[in-house]
Write a protein that holds these residues in place. Structure first.
Motif, PDB file in Angstrom:
ATOM      1  N   LEU A 105       0.820  -1.205   0.000  1.00 16.94           N
ATOM      2  CA  LEU A 105       0.000   0.000   0.000  1.00 16.94           C
ATOM      3  C   LEU A 105       0.857   1.259   0.000  1.00 16.94           C
ATOM      4  O   LEU A 105       0.522   2.248  -0.668  1.00 16.94           O
ATOM      5  N   ALA A 106       1.956   1.224   0.748  1.00 17.65           N
ATOM      6  CA  ALA A 106       2.825   2.401   0.837  1.00 17.65           C
ATOM      7  C   ALA A 106       3.490   2.715  -0.502  1.00 17.65           C
ATOM      8  O   ALA A 106       3.902   3.856  -0.737  1.00 17.65           O
ATOM      9  N   GLY A 107       3.609   1.724  -1.356  1.00 18.11           N
ATOM     10  CA  GLY A 107       4.258   1.935  -2.647  1.00 18.11           C
ATOM     11  C   GLY A 107       3.330   2.442  -3.731  1.00 18.11           C
ATOM     12  O   GLY A 107       3.793   2.742  -4.847  1.00 18.11           O
ATOM     13  N   LEU A 108       2.037   2.561  -3.444  1.00 16.20           N
ATOM     14  CA  LEU A 108       1.091   3.033  -4.450  1.00 16.20           C
ATOM     15  C   LEU A 108       1.204   4.543  -4.631  1.00 16.20           C
ATOM     16  O   LEU A 108       1.432   5.285  -3.674  1.00 16.20           O
ATOM     17  N   ARG A 109       1.029   4.973  -5.839  1.00 20.84           N
ATOM     18  CA  ARG A 109       1.164   6.396  -6.157  1.00 20.84           C
ATOM     19  C   ARG A 109      -0.165   7.104  -5.966  1.00 20.84           C
ATOM     20  O   ARG A 109      -1.213   6.638  -6.443  1.00 20.84           O
ATOM     21  N   LEU A 110      -0.126   8.247  -5.286  1.00 22.10           N
ATOM     22  CA  LEU A 110      -1.336   9.014  -5.037  1.00 22.10           C
ATOM     23  C   LEU A 110      -1.732   9.807  -6.269  1.00 22.10           C
ATOM     24  O   LEU A 110      -0.889  10.404  -6.942  1.00 22.10           O
ATOM     25  N   SER A 111      -3.022   9.834  -6.557  1.00 19.54           N
ATOM     26  CA  SER A 111      -3.546  10.679  -7.626  1.00 19.54           C
ATOM     27  C   SER A 111      -3.658  12.115  -7.124  1.00 19.54           C
ATOM     28  O   SER A 111      -3.517  12.392  -5.918  1.00 19.54           O
ATOM     29  N   LEU A 112      -3.933  13.033  -8.025  1.00 17.39           N
ATOM     30  CA  LEU A 112      -4.115  14.428  -7.621  1.00 17.39           C
ATOM     31  C   LEU A 112      -5.290  14.562  -6.660  1.00 17.39           C
ATOM     32  O   LEU A 112      -5.221  15.321  -5.687  1.00 17.39           O
ATOM     33  N   LEU A 113      -6.362  13.802  -6.921  1.00 21.01           N
ATOM     34  CA  LEU A 113      -7.518  13.854  -6.024  1.00 21.01           C
ATOM     35  C   LEU A 113      -7.160  13.323  -4.641  1.00 21.01           C
ATOM     36  O   LEU A 113      -7.552  13.906  -3.614  1.00 21.01           O
ATOM     37  N   GLU A 114      -6.399  12.249  -4.587  1.00 20.60           N
ATOM     38  CA  GLU A 114      -5.999  11.686  -3.292  1.00 20.60           C
ATOM     39  C   GLU A 114      -5.074  12.635  -2.542  1.00 20.60           C
ATOM     40  O   GLU A 114      -5.161  12.762  -1.309  1.00 20.60           O
ATOM     41  N   ARG A 115      -4.199  13.320  -3.258  1.00 17.37           N
ATOM     42  CA  ARG A 115      -3.325  14.312  -2.607  1.00 17.37           C
ATOM     43  C   ARG A 115      -4.147  15.463  -2.026  1.00 17.37           C
ATOM     44  O   ARG A 115      -3.875  15.951  -0.933  1.00 17.37           O
ATOM     45  N   TRP A 116      -5.162  15.879  -2.791  1.00 14.96           N
ATOM     46  CA  TRP A 116      -6.024  16.960  -2.306  1.00 14.96           C
ATOM     47  C   TRP A 116      -6.780  16.522  -1.057  1.00 14.96           C
ATOM     48  O   TRP A 116      -6.879  17.278  -0.080  1.00 14.96           O
TER      49      TRP A 116
ATOM     50  N   SER B 103     -14.173   5.958   4.584  1.00 15.72           N
ATOM     51  CA  SER B 103     -15.199   5.011   4.187  1.00 15.72           C
ATOM     52  C   SER B 103     -15.690   5.333   2.778  1.00 15.72           C
ATOM     53  O   SER B 103     -15.198   6.250   2.116  1.00 15.72           O
ATOM     54  N   ASN B 104     -16.681   4.568   2.357  1.00 13.94           N
ATOM     55  CA  ASN B 104     -17.347   4.806   1.076  1.00 13.94           C
ATOM     56  C   ASN B 104     -18.821   5.124   1.304  1.00 13.94           C
ATOM     57  O   ASN B 104     -19.666   4.849   0.460  1.00 13.94           O
ATOM     58  N   THR B 105     -19.112   5.692   2.461  1.00 16.23           N
ATOM     59  CA  THR B 105     -20.504   5.911   2.868  1.00 16.23           C
ATOM     60  C   THR B 105     -20.745   7.395   3.164  1.00 16.23           C
ATOM     61  O   THR B 105     -21.144   7.762   4.269  1.00 16.23           O
ATOM     62  N   TRP B 106     -20.481   8.248   2.183  1.00 16.56           N
ATOM     63  CA  TRP B 106     -20.598   9.688   2.367  1.00 16.56           C
ATOM     64  C   TRP B 106     -21.997  10.104   2.818  1.00 16.56           C
ATOM     65  O   TRP B 106     -22.163  10.886   3.761  1.00 16.56           O
ATOM     66  N   LEU B 107     -23.032   9.574   2.174  1.00 10.89           N
ATOM     67  CA  LEU B 107     -24.387   9.994   2.514  1.00 10.89           C
ATOM     68  C   LEU B 107     -24.759   9.582   3.936  1.00 10.89           C
ATOM     69  O   LEU B 107     -25.391  10.351   4.673  1.00 10.89           O
ATOM     70  N   ALA B 108     -24.359   8.368   4.338  1.00 10.93           N
ATOM     71  CA  ALA B 108     -24.637   7.936   5.707  1.00 10.93           C
ATOM     72  C   ALA B 108     -23.908   8.825   6.707  1.00 10.93           C
ATOM     73  O   ALA B 108     -24.461   9.187   7.754  1.00 10.93           O
ATOM     74  N   TYR B 109     -22.682   9.198   6.392  1.00  8.33           N
ATOM     75  CA  TYR B 109     -21.933  10.109   7.272  1.00  8.33           C
ATOM     76  C   TYR B 109     -22.630  11.456   7.380  1.00  8.33           C
ATOM     77  O   TYR B 109     -22.772  12.003   8.479  1.00  8.33           O
ATOM     78  N   ARG B 110     -23.062  12.008   6.248  1.00  6.81           N
ATOM     79  CA  ARG B 110     -23.693  13.320   6.263  1.00  6.81           C
ATOM     80  C   ARG B 110     -24.982  13.310   7.096  1.00  6.81           C
ATOM     81  O   ARG B 110     -25.319  14.290   7.749  1.00  6.81           O
TER      82      ARG B 110
ATOM     83  N   HIS C  40     -14.360  14.516  10.486  1.00  6.53           N
ATOM     84  CA  HIS C  40     -13.957  14.777   9.097  1.00  6.53           C
ATOM     85  C   HIS C  40     -14.152  13.485   8.320  1.00  6.53           C
ATOM     86  O   HIS C  40     -13.984  12.389   8.866  1.00  6.53           O
ATOM     87  N   TYR C  41     -14.494  13.613   7.043  1.00  9.12           N
ATOM     88  CA  TYR C  41     -14.730  12.446   6.199  1.00  9.12           C
ATOM     89  C   TYR C  41     -13.705  12.399   5.072  1.00  9.12           C
ATOM     90  O   TYR C  41     -13.414  13.413   4.425  1.00  9.12           O
ATOM     91  N   VAL C  42     -13.152  11.189   4.844  1.00  6.49           N
ATOM     92  CA  VAL C  42     -12.248  10.957   3.720  1.00  6.49           C
ATOM     93  C   VAL C  42     -12.793   9.781   2.913  1.00  6.49           C
ATOM     94  O   VAL C  42     -13.029   8.698   3.469  1.00  6.49           O
ATOM     95  N   SER C  43     -13.015   9.983   1.634  1.00  3.77           N
ATOM     96  CA  SER C  43     -13.463   8.890   0.779  1.00  3.77           C
ATOM     97  C   SER C  43     -12.357   7.854   0.656  1.00  3.77           C
ATOM     98  O   SER C  43     -11.199   8.189   0.374  1.00  3.77           O
ATOM     99  N   TRP C  44     -12.730   6.590   0.845  1.00  5.10           N
ATOM    100  CA  TRP C  44     -11.743   5.514   0.815  1.00  5.10           C
ATOM    101  C   TRP C  44     -11.226   5.297  -0.595  1.00  5.10           C
ATOM    102  O   TRP C  44     -11.971   5.304  -1.570  1.00  5.10           O
ATOM    103  N   SER C  45      -9.915   5.121  -0.709  1.00  2.00           N
ATOM    104  CA  SER C  45      -9.292   4.702  -1.960  1.00  2.00           C
ATOM    105  C   SER C  45      -8.087   3.850  -1.599  1.00  2.00           C
ATOM    106  O   SER C  45      -7.523   3.968  -0.506  1.00  2.00           O
ATOM    107  N   LEU C  46      -7.669   2.998  -2.515  1.00  2.00           N
ATOM    108  CA  LEU C  46      -6.596   2.050  -2.210  1.00  2.00           C
ATOM    109  C   LEU C  46      -5.291   2.774  -1.904  1.00  2.00           C
ATOM    110  O   LEU C  46      -4.623   2.481  -0.905  1.00  2.00           O
TER     111      LEU C  46
END
Length: 362
Positions: free
Chosen positions: A161-172, A228-235, A246-252
């Motif tokens: 997991l540590a070796g995966l490259r972050l996308s621009l969205l993930e960095r944001w 998580s992947n449950t934005w609406l439930a969190y809101r 704070h909410y962070v959308s899950w990504s690998l």
């Protein structure tokens, strides 16, 4: 750890070796972003391939020529039924791997059709496997007569997991998270991560334990991040929470750096027929990421009681807030424990044993 899949022609052309198994795998969700795919499909396939076995993805669109057995990962779709039909027609035995109690889930949701489909699928298996004794016991009660074996989840491969490259969205997203945490710099930064299964598991249990966090906040500031992947439930739930969240959308790729931005993983889990068979995976993942853990008591979590607080929310949070340095030795021992009892070699041994049983090799 992502499996390499050889082609049908490649494994047909290789010399026969009676010690080598040729195994087909079917999963409804092969994407490694899903924990079940990483830990119970791709990971085992890669470990078995490293030991000289052949592993291929198989979806039943052709006859299972050359396969010694087939593994179906907790799937009961029309495609899974086709895989079963093809296997039976060719005399190839099937191992059903279950990392969740889908019978109990269907019963809790009142879905009789889904319950019948799961039971019918499991009844056609030569062997069923589960990550915990409790889950296997429940499955045996629900599907009597089908042999079973416990195979723990692989530990999350944090190096991968540590070796995966972050996308621009993930960095944001990571910058936003760090900004949130910096605005509460004196707080104990906690995190919850996972999926939600309605009233059975997930955010519903975070809400149930929120009074514990709010009580702690009366003496020490605290934050909670939801990955998580449950934005609406969190809101829907967030306005009820009495602490900063704070909410962070899950990504690998984004999961591990987001997790490591915190000190403590909280793992609230209600005790029901769906959750009681859950594996040690979640606290183990947090420990491997360098976090402390406070958890509710599940059967599989009890063996970690010497290393992390179980059913002791106030004292557990206080230990991590005030005695973080002192907790490091205890957490290091917990990490060594899970590496010894749930390491790759041990889990690979169990997969080999289960597959040889399925193939008829004892």
């Amino acid at each position: 750890m992502i499996a390499h899949s050889v082609t049908r022609e490649e494994w047909r052309d290789q010399p026969f070796d009676e010690s080598r198994m040729r195994i087909g795998w079917y999963t409804q969700r092969p994407n490694p972003k899903h924990a079940s795919a990483r830990l119970r499909v791709h990971g085992p396939m890669a470990l078995l391939e490293a030991r000289g076995h052949e592993c291929v993805f198989y979806d039943g669109t052709r006859a299972p020529d050359g396969l010694d057995c087939i593994v179906i990962s907790k799937s009961f779709t029309g495609t899974a039924e086709r895989v079963l039909d093809r296997a039976e027609a060719a005399g190839v035995p099937v191992l059903y791997d279950m990392c969740d109690n889908l019978v109990a889930k269907a019963r809790a949701e009142g879905d009789d059709r889904a319950e019948r489909r799961v039971i019918a699928g499991l009844q056609r298996a030569a062997l069923m496997t589960a990550p915990t004794p409790d889950l296997l016991e429940k499955l045996r009660e629900q599907v009597p007569g089908v042999p079973g074996q416990v195979i723990p989840d692989l530990l999350e491969n944090t190096q991968y997991l540590a070796g995966l490259r972050l996308s621009l969205l993930e960095r944001w997203r990571l910058r936003r998270l760090r900004g949130f945490l910096s605005r509460h710099s004196g707080a104990l930064h906690c995190v919850w991560f996972g999926n939600s299964s309605g009233a059975q598991a997930g955010l519903v249990h975070v809400r149930e334990r929120m009074p514990e966090l709010e009580a702690f906040a009366k003496h020490h500031p605290i934050t909670l991040t939801i990955i998580s992947n449950t934005w609406l439930a969190y809101r829907r739930m967030a306005p009820e929470f009495g602490i900063p969240t704070h909410y962070v959308s899950w990504s690998l790729a984004g999961f591990l750096p987001s997790l490591r931005a915190h000190r403590v993983a909280i793992i609230p889990v209600g005790r029901n027929s769906f959750t009681l068979g859950k594996s040690i995976n979640r606290p183990a993942t947090a420990l491997r990421a360098g976090l402390g853990v406070v958890a509710d008591a599940l059967p599989s979590y009890q063996e970690l009681g010497d290393f992390i607080p179980i059913d002791d929310w106030q004292d557990g949070l206080a230990r991590y807030a005030s005695n973080w340095r002192e907790e490091q030795d205890r957490l290091a021992k917990g990490l060594a424990y899970i590496d010894t009892h749930y390491g790759d070699a041990h889990v690979a041994d169990l997969w080999e044993q289960a597959l040889r049983k399925t193939c008829g090799g004892g």
